[in-house]
Scaffold this motif. Structure first.
Motif, short mmCIF file in Angstrom:
data_model
loop_
_atom_site.label_atom_id
_atom_site.label_comp_id
_atom_site.label_asym_id
_atom_site.label_seq_id
_atom_site.Cartn_x
_atom_site.Cartn_y
_atom_site.Cartn_z
N ARG A 1 0.82 -1.21 0.00
CA ARG A 1 0.00 0.00 0.00
C ARG A 1 0.85 1.27 0.00
N LEU B 1 -4.74 1.23 4.42
CA LEU B 1 -4.77 1.90 3.13
C LEU B 1 -3.78 3.04 2.99
N ASP B 2 -3.43 3.71 4.07
CA ASP B 2 -2.46 4.80 3.96
C ASP B 2 -1.77 4.97 5.31
N GLN C 1 -10.40 4.04 -1.31
CA GLN C 1 -9.20 4.43 -0.59
C GLN C 1 -9.50 5.50 0.44
#
Length: 217
Positions: free
Chosen positions: A32, A79-80, A134
């Protein structure tokens, strides 16, 4: 890490190191994010796609790519990730069951400080988030964290949202971007913090034109 130099039309590249992280799971683990710290160390975020086993793997690597620590979080899809100047790590994730947005704060050793769930069933607009969208993070100049994500506001209508939280995870505000006149499938593709404190939000939207699907940014 690749370094390169060029002479005329020739480009020479030398691989400094390559590290493969393995986990004994039948699932496909997707890379990711990879962020480099001011110390030269790296934070790597990987996760499954949520189809079967759902988990997130957060790892810290040395300057030479050696594994320092690795943490596994079940039932969330990372995701981040961003890291502030004090070394605290903020990871955005989704829940497979409820599609809510999750923000986790960890210390430099990977120990969980807090975990917050946002927009699970009440805010914003009292509608669930669509899975597989996202969530993007950005560190603001005042120390707060900005999040961008897609939000379903009614059947087949999605809008990009921006929200900010403080370093304790308290939600400060959440705002919908767009209008009823914009195409129905607006999705944020990033969020960036500008030096003056403003934010830049690129958005991709899909629409039908002459019976063909087109995507614009």
């Amino acid at each position: 890490t690749l370094s390169s130099s060029s002479a005329a039309s020739d480009v020479y590249k030398r691989q400094m190191w390559k590290q493969e992280l393995k986990i004994d799971l039948p699932e496909i683990i997707q890379h990711r994010e990879l962020k480099q710290l001011p110390t030269g160390e790296f934070i790597q975020l990987a996760s499954t796609d949520g189809e079967n086993d759902t988990l997130t793997i957060l790892s810290k690597l040395s300057v030479d790519g050696e594994l320092i620590w690795s943490k596994v979080f079940d039932n969330v899809i990372g995701l981040d990730v961003v890291v502030d100047n004090d070394g605290f790590i903020y990871t955005a994730a989704r829940e497979w069951d409820s599609d809510a947005v999750i923000l986790m704060k960890l210390d430099s050793q990977g120990e969980l400080i807090w975990s917050r769930v946002y927009f699970s069933n009440s805010n914003p607009e009292n509608t669930p988030l669509l899975f597989k969208e996202q969530v993007f993070l950005a560190l603001l100049s005042n120390g707060n964290i900005a999040m961008s994500f897609g939000q379903k506001i009614k059947d087949n209508i999605q809008r990009p949202y921006v929200a900010t939280v403080n370093r304790e995870g308290d939600l400060l505000w959440a705002k919908k971007i767009g209008s009823p006149h914009t195409p129905p499938y607006d999705l944020p593709v990033d969020i960036e913090a500008l030096p003056g404190g403003d934010m830049l939000l690129p958005v991709s939207y899909t629409h039908l034109r002459a019976h063909e699907t087109e995507a614009d940014l």
